[in-house]
Design a protein around this motif. Structure first.
Motif, PDB file in Angstrom:
ATOM      1  N   TYR A 153       2.211 -16.472  32.840  1.00 18.19           N
ATOM      2  CA  TYR A 153       3.358 -15.563  32.813  1.00 18.19           C
ATOM      3  C   TYR A 153       4.659 -16.332  32.577  1.00 18.19           C
ATOM      4  O   TYR A 153       5.565 -15.835  31.892  1.00 18.19           O
ATOM      5  CB  TYR A 153       3.443 -14.772  34.111  1.00 18.19           C
ATOM      6  CG  TYR A 153       2.298 -13.808  34.316  1.00 18.19           C
ATOM      7  CD1 TYR A 153       1.425 -13.494  33.277  1.00 18.19           C
ATOM      8  CD2 TYR A 153       2.071 -13.209  35.555  1.00 18.19           C
ATOM      9  CE1 TYR A 153       0.377 -12.621  33.462  1.00 18.19           C
ATOM     10  CE2 TYR A 153       1.018 -12.320  35.753  1.00 18.19           C
ATOM     11  CZ  TYR A 153       0.171 -12.041  34.695  1.00 18.19           C
ATOM     12  OH  TYR A 153      -0.878 -11.159  34.880  1.00 18.19           O
ATOM     13  N   THR A 154       4.753 -17.526  33.144  1.00 20.31           N
ATOM     14  CA  THR A 154       5.954 -18.341  32.914  1.00 20.31           C
ATOM     15  C   THR A 154       6.078 -18.710  31.442  1.00 20.31           C
ATOM     16  O   THR A 154       7.158 -18.585  30.839  1.00 20.31           O
ATOM     17  CB  THR A 154       5.900 -19.616  33.768  1.00 20.31           C
ATOM     18  OG1 THR A 154       5.822 -19.266  35.153  1.00 20.31           O
ATOM     19  CG2 THR A 154       7.141 -20.464  33.542  1.00 20.31           C
ATOM     20  N   SER A 155       4.991 -19.165  30.850  1.00 24.52           N
ATOM     21  CA  SER A 155       5.026 -19.549  29.434  1.00 24.52           C
ATOM     22  C   SER A 155       5.237 -18.347  28.523  1.00 24.52           C
ATOM     23  O   SER A 155       5.879 -18.462  27.468  1.00 24.52           O
ATOM     24  CB  SER A 155       3.733 -20.264  29.061  1.00 24.52           C
ATOM     25  OG  SER A 155       2.608 -19.423  29.267  1.00 24.52           O
ATOM     26  N   MET A 156       4.729 -17.181  28.911  1.00 28.88           N
ATOM     27  CA  MET A 156       4.899 -15.984  28.089  1.00 28.88           C
ATOM     28  C   MET A 156       6.333 -15.476  28.105  1.00 28.88           C
ATOM     29  O   MET A 156       6.861 -15.020  27.086  1.00 28.88           O
ATOM     30  CB  MET A 156       3.950 -14.889  28.578  1.00 28.88           C
ATOM     31  CG  MET A 156       2.485 -15.140  28.283  1.00 28.88           C
ATOM     32  SD  MET A 156       1.411 -13.993  29.188  1.00 28.88           S
ATOM     33  CE  MET A 156       2.108 -12.416  28.697  1.00 28.88           C
ATOM     34  N   ASN A 157       6.988 -15.547  29.253  1.00 30.48           N
ATOM     35  CA  ASN A 157       8.332 -14.977  29.392  1.00 30.48           C
ATOM     36  C   ASN A 157       9.441 -15.969  29.093  1.00 30.48           C
ATOM     37  O   ASN A 157      10.593 -15.562  28.910  1.00 30.48           O
ATOM     38  CB  ASN A 157       8.520 -14.438  30.819  1.00 30.48           C
ATOM     39  CG  ASN A 157       7.639 -13.237  31.101  1.00 30.48           C
ATOM     40  OD1 ASN A 157       7.365 -12.439  30.205  1.00 30.48           O
ATOM     41  ND2 ASN A 157       7.190 -13.100  32.338  1.00 30.48           N
TER      42      ASN A 157
END
Length: 282
Positions: A153-157
């Motif tokens: 989620y960190t890398s996606m956002n």
């Protein structure tokens, strides 16, 4: 055209625009209202066609959702979603703020190309990266691990957060930062005590959007988790079984799972509007 006629025409135009806005708001609100009403009906009344508007109200759907009928408890899934969403959002903000600072206040060469690269990572279909991520998680023993979702989620956002915060930080007066640096403030102090308070509406808007994206994510959570790290959206899909669709129970579950996002949006609505109008739409 006289001033009176122009004023009257402007008022009429404003009235029509207001009516259109109200109609659009009602149209978007109707599905939520219908879902909330259906959640208070019994399964028999919820399945009637045409819908039974005056059916007796009951809390059976909510009791079954919270495990009163012997079903699985939703609390582990809700806690997993909260942990993944909150922690990943905090990580995104910690990483995006220095990156946005470098791209706006201390711009690097060809910073527009850097921003385009960040946005281009969002153009990759999520399904295309699903198999490599699954193999990586399996080989590293991170399947059904909540921290794997935090990393994903960190890398996606992060790309969308850097893009948004760059436009927000571009509005920060450089003179204020230079004055703080003359007084001896280092970069961490400048970011935390100078830039963050000034750009707080933009940071709040970015945080809210990242939280919503993380909370609503289903595909990765569905494939990469099973029991221990199951999130709320994955738990919601368990109500659709071979026995049929339990509409009242699904509506009750959907409303409960949507409440954190609705509450966060309502609490930060002023900063969200202020932040989005500050720089993200320019």
């Amino acid at each position: 055209m006289s001033d009176t006629a122009l004023h009257t025409r402007t008022r009429r135009k404003g009235t029509w625009l207001g009516l259109v806005a109200w109609l659009a708001g009602i149209v978007f609100f109707l599905p939520i209202a219908w879902m909330a009403l259906t959640s208070f009906h019994s399964e028999t009344d919820a399945a009637t066609n045409p819908p039974s508007w005056l059916a007796p109200l009951t809390l059976d759907g909510y009791r079954e959702f919270f495990g009163a009928g012997g079903g699985a408890s939703p609390w582990p899934s809700l806690i997993n979603s909260a942990v993944a969403s909150v922690v990943s959002t905090l990580c995104v903000l910690l990483l995006a703020l220095p990156a946005a600072y470098a791209l706006s206040i201390r711009p690097v060469k060809k910073w527009t190309d850097v921003l385009f690269f960040f946005l281009s990572t969002k153009m990759l279909p999520v399904v295309a990266g699903l198999l490599p991520l699954y193999l990586f998680a399996r080989n590293t023993g991170m399947l059904d691990n909540i921290w794997l979702l935090v990393i994903l989620y960190t890398s996606m956002n992060l790309p969308i957060a850097v893009w948004m915060m760059q436009s927000f930080l571009a509005e920060v007066p450089v003179a204020v930062i230079e004055a703080a640096q003359i007084d001896g403030a280092k970069l961490p102090t400048v970011l935390s005590r100078i830039i963050a308070p000034i750009a707080m509406p933009g940071i709040a808007a970015t945080a809210l959007i990242c939280f919503i994206f993380s909370w609503n994510e289903l595909l990765f959570a569905r494939v990469l988790t099973s029991v221990v790290a199951e999130t709320a959206p994955v738990f919601l899909t368990s109500f659709i079984t071979s026995q049929g669709l339990f509409l009242a129970k699904v509506c009750a579950a959907s409303l409960v799972i949507s409440l954190p996002v609705l509450a966060a949006g309502f609490a930060a609505q002023d900063k969200l509007v202020q932040g989005l109008s500050l720089g993200a739409v320019k």
